[in-house]
Design a protein around this motif. Structure first.
Motif, PDB file in Angstrom:
ATOM      1  N   ASN A 282      92.786 -19.682 -43.092  1.00 24.86           N
ATOM      2  CA  ASN A 282      91.783 -19.465 -44.138  1.00 24.86           C
ATOM      3  C   ASN A 282      90.567 -20.347 -43.870  1.00 24.86           C
ATOM      4  N   LEU A 283      89.453 -19.717 -43.582  1.00 28.60           N
ATOM      5  CA  LEU A 283      88.217 -20.457 -43.336  1.00 28.60           C
ATOM      6  C   LEU A 283      87.621 -21.001 -44.625  1.00 28.60           C
ATOM      7  N   GLU A 284      87.975 -20.401 -45.751  1.00 32.38           N
ATOM      8  CA  GLU A 284      87.413 -20.806 -47.043  1.00 32.38           C
ATOM      9  C   GLU A 284      88.381 -21.707 -47.802  1.00 32.38           C
ATOM     10  N   SER A 285      88.999 -22.633 -47.129  1.00 31.76           N
ATOM     11  CA  SER A 285      89.982 -23.505 -47.771  1.00 31.76           C
ATOM     12  C   SER A 285      89.298 -24.499 -48.707  1.00 31.76           C
ATOM     13  N   ALA A 286      90.087 -25.072 -49.609  1.00 35.46           N
ATOM     14  CA  ALA A 286      89.543 -26.003 -50.600  1.00 35.46           C
ATOM     15  C   ALA A 286      88.962 -27.251 -49.938  1.00 35.46           C
ATOM     16  N   ALA A 287      89.691 -27.818 -48.982  1.00 38.75           N
ATOM     17  CA  ALA A 287      89.183 -28.944 -48.191  1.00 38.75           C
ATOM     18  C   ALA A 287      88.624 -28.386 -46.884  1.00 38.75           C
ATOM     19  N   SER A 288      88.043 -29.242 -46.080  1.00 38.69           N
ATOM     20  CA  SER A 288      87.506 -28.768 -44.806  1.00 38.69           C
ATOM     21  C   SER A 288      88.618 -28.122 -43.988  1.00 38.69           C
ATOM     22  N   PRO A 289      88.453 -26.865 -43.583  1.00 40.94           N
ATOM     23  CA  PRO A 289      89.531 -26.158 -42.869  1.00 40.94           C
ATOM     24  C   PRO A 289      89.765 -26.689 -41.460  1.00 40.94           C
ATOM     25  N   TYR A 290      88.900 -27.598 -41.007  1.00 37.32           N
ATOM     26  CA  TYR A 290      89.003 -28.110 -39.640  1.00 37.32           C
ATOM     27  C   TYR A 290      89.902 -29.340 -39.545  1.00 37.32           C
ATOM     28  N   THR A 291      90.453 -29.779 -40.665  1.00 31.93           N
ATOM     29  CA  THR A 291      91.174 -31.052 -40.681  1.00 31.93           C
ATOM     30  C   THR A 291      92.677 -30.881 -40.881  1.00 31.93           C
ATOM     31  N   TYR A 293      94.196 -32.623 -42.890  1.00 35.19           N
ATOM     32  CA  TYR A 293      94.388 -32.798 -44.335  1.00 35.19           C
ATOM     33  C   TYR A 293      94.526 -31.444 -45.025  1.00 35.19           C
ATOM     34  N   SER A 294      93.655 -30.507 -44.663  1.00 41.61           N
ATOM     35  CA  SER A 294      93.722 -29.180 -45.273  1.00 41.61           C
ATOM     36  C   SER A 294      95.031 -28.478 -44.920  1.00 41.61           C
ATOM     37  N   ILE A 295      95.493 -28.658 -43.686  1.00 40.86           N
ATOM     38  CA  ILE A 295      96.741 -28.021 -43.246  1.00 40.86           C
ATOM     39  C   ILE A 295      97.936 -28.626 -43.980  1.00 40.86           C
ATOM     40  N   LEU A 296      97.995 -29.958 -44.019  1.00 38.10           N
ATOM     41  CA  LEU A 296      99.188 -30.639 -44.533  1.00 38.10           C
ATOM     42  C   LEU A 296      99.242 -30.713 -46.054  1.00 38.10           C
ATOM     43  N   PHE A 297      98.081 -30.687 -46.716  1.00 39.07           N
ATOM     44  CA  PHE A 297      98.088 -30.858 -48.174  1.00 39.07           C
ATOM     45  C   PHE A 297      97.692 -29.593 -48.938  1.00 39.07           C
ATOM     46  N   ASN A 298      96.942 -28.710 -48.271  1.00 43.89           N
ATOM     47  CA  ASN A 298      96.550 -27.462 -48.942  1.00 43.89           C
ATOM     48  C   ASN A 298      97.205 -26.234 -48.317  1.00 43.89           C
ATOM     49  N   GLY A 299      97.830 -26.421 -47.150  1.00 39.26           N
ATOM     50  CA  GLY A 299      98.519 -25.306 -46.507  1.00 39.26           C
ATOM     51  C   GLY A 299      97.591 -24.228 -46.001  1.00 39.26           C
ATOM     52  N   GLU A 300      96.383 -24.585 -45.610  1.00 36.31           N
ATOM     53  CA  GLU A 300      95.433 -23.595 -45.103  1.00 36.31           C
ATOM     54  C   GLU A 300      94.418 -24.279 -44.193  1.00 36.31           C
ATOM     55  N   GLY A 301      93.823 -23.480 -43.323  1.00 35.21           N
ATOM     56  CA  GLY A 301      92.831 -24.019 -42.407  1.00 35.21           C
ATOM     57  C   GLY A 301      92.574 -23.066 -41.262  1.00 35.21           C
ATOM     58  N   VAL A 302      91.864 -23.571 -40.244  1.00 35.77           N
ATOM     59  CA  VAL A 302      91.536 -22.754 -39.074  1.00 35.77           C
ATOM     60  C   VAL A 302      92.074 -23.434 -37.821  1.00 35.77           C
ATOM     61  N   CYS A 303      91.735 -22.864 -36.664  1.00 36.75           N
ATOM     62  CA  CYS A 303      92.371 -23.272 -35.408  1.00 36.75           C
ATOM     63  C   CYS A 303      92.269 -24.770 -35.128  1.00 36.75           C
ATOM     64  N   GLU A 304      91.118 -25.375 -35.425  1.00 41.00           N
ATOM     65  CA  GLU A 304      90.980 -26.800 -35.154  1.00 41.00           C
ATOM     66  C   GLU A 304      91.956 -27.608 -35.993  1.00 41.00           C
ATOM     67  N   GLY A 305      92.105 -27.231 -37.257  1.00 35.94           N
ATOM     68  CA  GLY A 305      93.080 -27.905 -38.114  1.00 35.94           C
ATOM     69  C   GLY A 305      94.500 -27.705 -37.617  1.00 35.94           C
ATOM     70  N   TYR A 306      94.833 -26.468 -37.208  1.00 35.04           N
ATOM     71  CA  TYR A 306      96.158 -26.191 -36.644  1.00 35.04           C
ATOM     72  C   TYR A 306      96.417 -27.090 -35.423  1.00 35.04           C
TER      73      TYR A 306
END
Length: 394
Positions: A282-291, A293-306
């Protein structure tokens, strides 16, 4: 011969000429000064016997001998050469006003030329000094960082910054502290400083990719002072210091919750499954999708976060891992390289996660694959990264 040696050659030539000019200047000035003092004492007598050469010789002979006696200890020249110089200078001073004036001009000119050559020598020395890698003279010395450890690593600020690597270390130090504005004084080679900056960023990306990816960019300005550069940075970050520490704590907890006794392959599979099952692209995640933090705490993000999350988890689990920046058909992309049994393999947790999201489903098409397999739909600067095994992991 490289350009670096040119200033040293100029230093050698200029100081050699300066030394020679200084010696001739001191010699002539000392002799002339002593002669003028003696001639001034008998000036009236010389005028009185202006047309009597024999009487003048009688008056000048003591002057000649007195000057020889006075200047010989100072100049420390061979007696014969000194007598020749004193005689020539005396003849110039008494021959005519023009020759006397010319003698004074010669002394003054040699003095000025000596000063000029000294200035050239000092300028050349300064250039040689600034063009030489200061690290070779003093060596880098690191001081302990006051920054909080980032994922268990404390970054050090070099006490002096004279190479692209040390500049990269300084950037890592400030960025690990999430400093938004900071200044760095660079005392290495100042020529082509923009290339030095590029090399410093390359070093940071190659050695501390997580820190490198903390910032989304910013502004930089530098002032070249000739022998050093003052660099001013203004950066923005994708997350806060507190979020970084929360990530570190979450990564540690996830690794501790891994089943005991997993081998490296099983650790890689565990991390791949964990990231995919707990994340939706999800590119439109609540936190920056590149981090992470977004992956581990919001369960969403983009390739850089992954890719960053995968990197942090596998490194914490003791598996050697790299982060790769490349491209796919849709644009820029990021994934990982993982080392198993002495060989490298690609791991793309983003592309192992179905889109749209399918809870409970994990893909393995991009799990531990070779360069040959990944080239079908990924491109990257292959010279920057390790070569993988010839075949996919079996």
């Amino acid at each position: 011969m490289g350009h670096t040696f040119i200033p040293f050659i100029l230093v050698l030539i200029s100081f050699t000429l300066t030394y020679w000019l200084y010696r001739t200047f001191i010699r002539q000035w000392t002799i002339q000064r002593a002669l003028r003092q003696e001639l001034q004492r008998i000036d009236a007598l010389l005028r009185r016997h202006e047309h009597n050469p024999a009487k003048q010789f009688e008056l000048l002979d003591p002057v000649y001998r007195s000057v020889l006696f006075r200047v010989h200890p100072k100049l420390k020249m061979e007696r014969g050469k000194l007598e020749e110089f004193v005689s020539e200078e005396l003849n110039r001073l008494i021959k005519s006003k023009r020759s006397s004036l010319w003698s004074s001009v010669t002394v003054f000119g040699r003095g000025m030329l000596t000063v000029l050559m000294l200035g050239i020598g000092m300028a050349s020395g300064y250039v040689a000094y600034t063009e030489t890698d200061l690290t070779a003279r003093f060596g880098p010395v690191a001081v302990e960082s006051e920054a909080m450890p980032l994922l268990g690593e404390t970054y050090a600020l070099p006490s002096q910054i004279a190479s692209p690597e040390e500049l990269g270390m300084a950037l890592a130090y400030h960025m690990s502290r999430f400093d938004e504005t900071f200044s760095i004084r660079y005392i290495g080679k100042t020529k082509d400083f923009e290339e030095t900056m590029d090399a410093a960023w390359d070093w940071l990306e190659a050695n501390h990719i997580y820190v490198f990816r903390l910032s989304r960019g910013g502004e930089s300005q530098y002032r070249d002072h000739g022998g050093y550069v003052d660099l001013d940075m203004k950066l923005t970050y994708d997350m806060t210091t507190e979020e970084a520490h929360q990530i570190a704590a979450r990564v540690e907890r996830i690794v501790q919750e891994m089943p005991i006794g997993l081998n490296d392959f099983e650790k890689v599979k565990y991390v791949n499954d964990f990231v995919v099952l707990n994340t939706a692209y999800n590119l439109e995640s609540a936190a920056s999708p590149y981090t992470p933090y977004s992956i581990l705490f919001n369960g969403e993000g983009v390739c850089e976060g992954y890719a960053l999350t995968t990197l942090l988890l596998l490194e914490a689990a003791g598996v050697e891992t790299r982060y790769i920046s490349g491209e796919v058909e849709t644009g820029l992309h990021a994934w990982n390289l993982v080392k198993l049994d002495g060989e490298w393999y690609h791991l793309d947790t983003t592309w192992n996660d179905p889109v749209p999201n399918q809870p409970g489903k994990v893909g393995y098409d991009y799990f531990l694959v070779s360069d040959a397999t990944l080239r079908a739909d990924h491109t990257w600067e292959e010279g920057k990264y390790p070569v993988t095994a010839m075949a996919n992991y079996q």
